[in-house]
Scaffold this motif. Sequence first.
Motif, PDB file in Angstrom:
ATOM      1  N   GLN A 287      29.125  38.113  41.663  1.00 49.24           N
ATOM      2  CA  GLN A 287      30.458  38.679  41.822  1.00 49.24           C
ATOM      3  C   GLN A 287      30.915  39.363  40.529  1.00 49.24           C
ATOM      4  O   GLN A 287      30.563  38.956  39.428  1.00 49.24           O
ATOM      5  CB  GLN A 287      31.451  37.570  42.196  1.00 49.24           C
TER       6      GLN A 287
ATOM      7  N   TYR B 280      33.986  39.953  38.114  1.00 53.80           N
ATOM      8  CA  TYR B 280      35.209  39.209  37.835  1.00 53.80           C
ATOM      9  C   TYR B 280      36.091  39.919  36.817  1.00 53.80           C
ATOM     10  O   TYR B 280      35.600  40.500  35.843  1.00 53.80           O
ATOM     11  CB  TYR B 280      34.876  37.826  37.247  1.00 53.80           C
ATOM     12  N   THR B 281      37.402  39.803  37.016  1.00 52.68           N
ATOM     13  CA  THR B 281      38.344  40.025  35.923  1.00 52.68           C
ATOM     14  C   THR B 281      38.404  38.712  35.136  1.00 52.68           C
ATOM     15  O   THR B 281      37.891  37.675  35.578  1.00 52.68           O
ATOM     16  CB  THR B 281      39.750  40.344  36.449  1.00 52.68           C
TER      17      THR B 281
ATOM     18  N   GLU C 189      40.157  36.036  37.234  1.00 54.90           N
ATOM     19  CA  GLU C 189      39.314  35.504  38.308  1.00 54.90           C
ATOM     20  C   GLU C 189      38.220  34.594  37.754  1.00 54.90           C
ATOM     21  O   GLU C 189      37.934  33.538  38.320  1.00 54.90           O
ATOM     22  CB  GLU C 189      38.685  36.654  39.097  1.00 54.90           C
ATOM     23  N   PHE C 190      37.627  35.007  36.646  1.00 57.87           N
ATOM     24  CA  PHE C 190      36.558  34.210  36.046  1.00 57.87           C
ATOM     25  C   PHE C 190      37.103  32.872  35.544  1.00 57.87           C
ATOM     26  O   PHE C 190      36.494  31.819  35.736  1.00 57.87           O
ATOM     27  CB  PHE C 190      35.933  34.996  34.888  1.00 57.87           C
TER      28      PHE C 190
ATOM     29  N   LYS D  70      37.808  30.349  38.296  1.00 53.26           N
ATOM     30  CA  LYS D  70      36.625  29.727  38.874  1.00 53.26           C
ATOM     31  C   LYS D  70      35.889  28.826  37.892  1.00 53.26           C
ATOM     32  O   LYS D  70      35.415  27.745  38.265  1.00 53.26           O
ATOM     33  CB  LYS D  70      35.665  30.809  39.382  1.00 53.26           C
TER      34      LYS D  70
ATOM     35  N   SER E 194      30.180  40.101  34.846  1.00 50.66           N
ATOM     36  CA  SER E 194      29.261  40.126  35.979  1.00 50.66           C
ATOM     37  C   SER E 194      27.842  39.882  35.500  1.00 50.66           C
ATOM     38  O   SER E 194      27.460  40.299  34.406  1.00 50.66           O
ATOM     39  CB  SER E 194      29.315  41.473  36.704  1.00 50.66           C
TER      40      SER E 194
END
Length: 386
Positions: free
Chosen positions: A133, A135-136, A139-140, A143, A172
């Motif tokens: 995926q 990611y920004t 977002e990273f 997670k 990424s």
Amino acid sequence: MSKIGTITRGIRTPIIEEGDDLAQIVVDSLEAAAKENDFKLKNDDVVCVTEAVLAISQGNFATLDNIAKDVKAKFGSAHIGIAHPTPLSRNRFLNILKGIAKGASKVTVLLSPIDEVGNSLIKEYNPYIKDNQLYTKTEFTKKYGKPSHIFTGIDYIEIYEQANKNIEVFISNDPADILKFTKNVIAGTIHSRFMLKDYLLKKGAKKVITLCDILKKSTDSSGYNSDYGVLGSNMSGAEKLKLFPRDAKKFVIDIQTKIMERFGVYAHAMVYGDGAFKDPVGGIWELADPVVSPGFTDGLNGASRPEVKLKNLAAQFAHLDKKEMEAKIKEIVATQSSMAIDDPNRLGTTPRQLPDLLGSLADLTSGSGSKGTPVVLIQDYFSSMK
């Protein structure tokens, strides 16, 4: 039989400055150390000099403006992508990024969760979980948690985002994700740079260069490196880089000649940067330079010399008494230089390139801090039991 094998000595020198005759300083420092510590230089000694002091003596420096001008000449004022820069480092990459950003309208940095030499954005990232995926940072972080280098605690996403207002950072595992932002790309890896360049071009990039293409030539009287560009560089203040040294072969031959004239012995000489070894806790390879050694004398060219595995011979002759066993082993050791690589007595002695082995030993000896030993003398490296 001598009771001492390889000896490695860190040799202290004066502080090296631009314009110094470094080869002369090295030989003078070896002589002073030998007198102070009562040892002699011998044939087959290896004199290792760190790349940093050679580059400093050469004045091989460049500013952020030098980088910006060269990048602008290659891309124009374009939106530039940087795919998987290595290493995650303030010392190694931050000033390169700042210089690129000064020469571009916009810069998109695509980080790998773990860089090419083992630095991880977070302390526990499992590379075996195939996460493809894009990611920004938000977002990273959601997670995987807040980015934090295992040793320094640095958040490299934040560091790079704050380097210039025209920089954005994504994460990424697939470097081709950079092409979702721009087709003008700098392949940011060190050791796989040409493979990465080829991959990006095959995936549809319009123009790809590597970091070794930046400052291959002097820009406004700057330093340069025709082989490695800004690879192997280090931060030298907020607006400046020390580049990897030039003409290392010429330099080591000069040292070898001066040692013969001063001491009457045939020594080897080499310039070394980062050694090739891995930290077992952090999983980080030390090798952030493009090569361990950018220059060495001819006697160090090629793989390590043939050797036999003593523990295997000891097992082979375990039925003999101590004296007979030692005699048999010495007999085989005496023939090791002519042994074929597939000789069973060589099993477990995989050849390695001499500059990599010796440079790694020198790097571990000199360290990267305040030991003050930019010269390392290695003695009896090529000797075996007799």
